[in-house]
Design an enzyme around this catalytic site. Structure first.
Site, short mmCIF file in Angstrom:
data_model
loop_
_atom_site.label_atom_id
_atom_site.label_comp_id
_atom_site.label_asym_id
_atom_site.label_seq_id
_atom_site.Cartn_x
_atom_site.Cartn_y
_atom_site.Cartn_z
N THR A 117 0.80 -1.22 0.00
CA THR A 117 0.00 0.00 0.00
C THR A 117 0.84 1.28 0.00
OG1 THR A 117 -1.40 1.38 1.43
CG2 THR A 117 -0.21 -0.37 2.51
N TYR A 151 -1.46 0.47 10.90
CA TYR A 151 -1.82 -0.22 9.65
C TYR A 151 -0.64 -0.27 8.69
CZ TYR A 151 -3.56 -0.77 4.91
OH TYR A 151 -3.71 -1.18 3.61
#
Ligand code: GDP
Length: 344
Positions: free
Chosen positions: A121, A144
């Site tokens: 990501t 995250y």
């Protein structure tokens, strides 16, 4: 017939990818959590082979890999929500970081020749204002993205240590009507439609002046597949190369529904958007949606993917907003209580 295994098949990307692979004639196996909502794969459920599994449970992963014996694996399963990761940092690491390791271990021992796509990501780049390339340094800023850095590097490490075909797609934000309701794009699309239809008075948001590179998820799944059809595995940034603010997304969404609202007050916590026809505030800022640390800009260069994979995004920002808002207009919901609205 090729066999594909998708973790996270019931989510936004997993459901688009399942449709894409079925159309290509694949046998598609998918991992789902017990009690996971299957809304997006419901129309194709009968054509999929779904298995119950959990990235925290090694046995369930071993079992899934043995059942599927995949030629290609798309590892999309993760806890994806940045804001919640501060509240659940241990769980986030267990699912995202160790979960990937568990899956790779299962694949290494059962189907070491399977080709693997790993969902990395843009959040990994974190604190930087520069346009990112595949060589960019990571400076993750939340639990995250920290878990995703581990997951990214363990995927790279299995490629380097065991000569496995593993590709990482470093995807920038990609949205669609299937985006989780907590993400800001979907929240805005739903909110403005509910306001227009008189089902909600006001939408509560956080920082409107952050920039994101938003692409259309349904066309990002093709490039996952393309990565696995190359001569050699590699990592690629997938993005549109164009950035917009949350504020622009909001104002564009107002335009699509035909809501005439104007900003009132200085930008920031005190501001509001006021409806011109009745003077009501339709957007207010709430501190609860601010993050302990923020990524102000996330901007990525997709030149490598364009050059090597011959892939290019087609849907641009305004069209994406229209697609998301149109979907909400066609799928109306009952009126919600103020408590429900504020909780989102
Ligand atoms: P992210 O890029 O994966 O964190 O995707 P999100 O859609 O959750 O957030 C995108 C950006 O929108 C972040 O910088 C948030 O701070 C900002 N934002 C502003 N208001 C909100 C809100 O009400 N909800 C969410 N989720 N994000 C918001």
């Amino acid at each position: 017939m090729k066999r594909a295994l998708i973790t996270g098949i019931a989510g936004q990307d997993g459901s688009y990818l399942a449709e894409f692979l079925l159309a290509k004639g694949y046998d598609v196996f998918g991992l789902v959590l017990r009690d996971e909502p299957l809304r997006w794969i419901d129309p194709i459920k009968d054509r999929l082979i779904l298995m119950e599994g959990d990235l925290r449970n090694q046995k369930s992963l071993d079992h899934a890999v043995r059942q599927a014996l995949p030629d290609e694996v798309y590892h999309l399963g993760a806890l994806p929500f940045v804001a919640i990761s501060w509240k659940q940092p241990v769980l986030t690491a267990d699912v995202n970081a160790l979960g990937t390791t568990r899956l790779l271990e299962a694949l290494r021992s059962i189907t070491p020749h399977a080709r693997i796509y790993h969902a990395s990501t843009s959040e990994m780049f974190g604190l930087t204002e520069e346009i990112q390339t595949e060589e960019g340094l990571f400076h993750p800023r939340n639990p995250y993205s920290i878990s995703k850095c581990y997951s990214h590097w363990i995927a790279v490490n299995y490629r380097e240590s065991y000569d496995m075909y593993v590709c990482c797609g470093i995807m920038f934000n990609h949205e669609s009507p299937r985006r989780g309701e907590n993400f800001v794009t979907r929240k805005i699309a739903r909110g403005v439609v509910d306001i227009k239809e008189g089902k909600q008075d006001c939408l509560y948001l956080g920082n409107l002046d952050v920039w994101r590179d938003w692409g259309y998820a349904s066309e990002y799944v093709e490039v996952m597949w393309l990565m696995l059809q190359q001569d050699a595995p590699d990592d690629y940034i997938i993005s549109t190369g164009e950035v917009h603010t949350v504020r622009e997304f909001l104002e564009e969404a107002f335009c699509v529904v035909g809501l005439d609202a104007e900003r009132n007050g200085k930008k920031g916590i005190e501001e509001a958007y006021i409806r011109k026809d009745n003077g009501q505030a339709v957007v207010r800022i709430s501190p609860e949606f601010f993050r302990p640390v923020e990524l102000t800009v996330l901007r990525g260069s997709n030149s490598k993917a364009k050059g090597k994979l011959k892939w290019e995004p087609k849907t641009r920002f305004r069209e994406l907003v229209r697609i998301m808002v149109d979907y909400e207009m066609q799928n109306t919901r009952p009126t919600q209580s103020i408590r429900e609205v504020k909780r989102r």
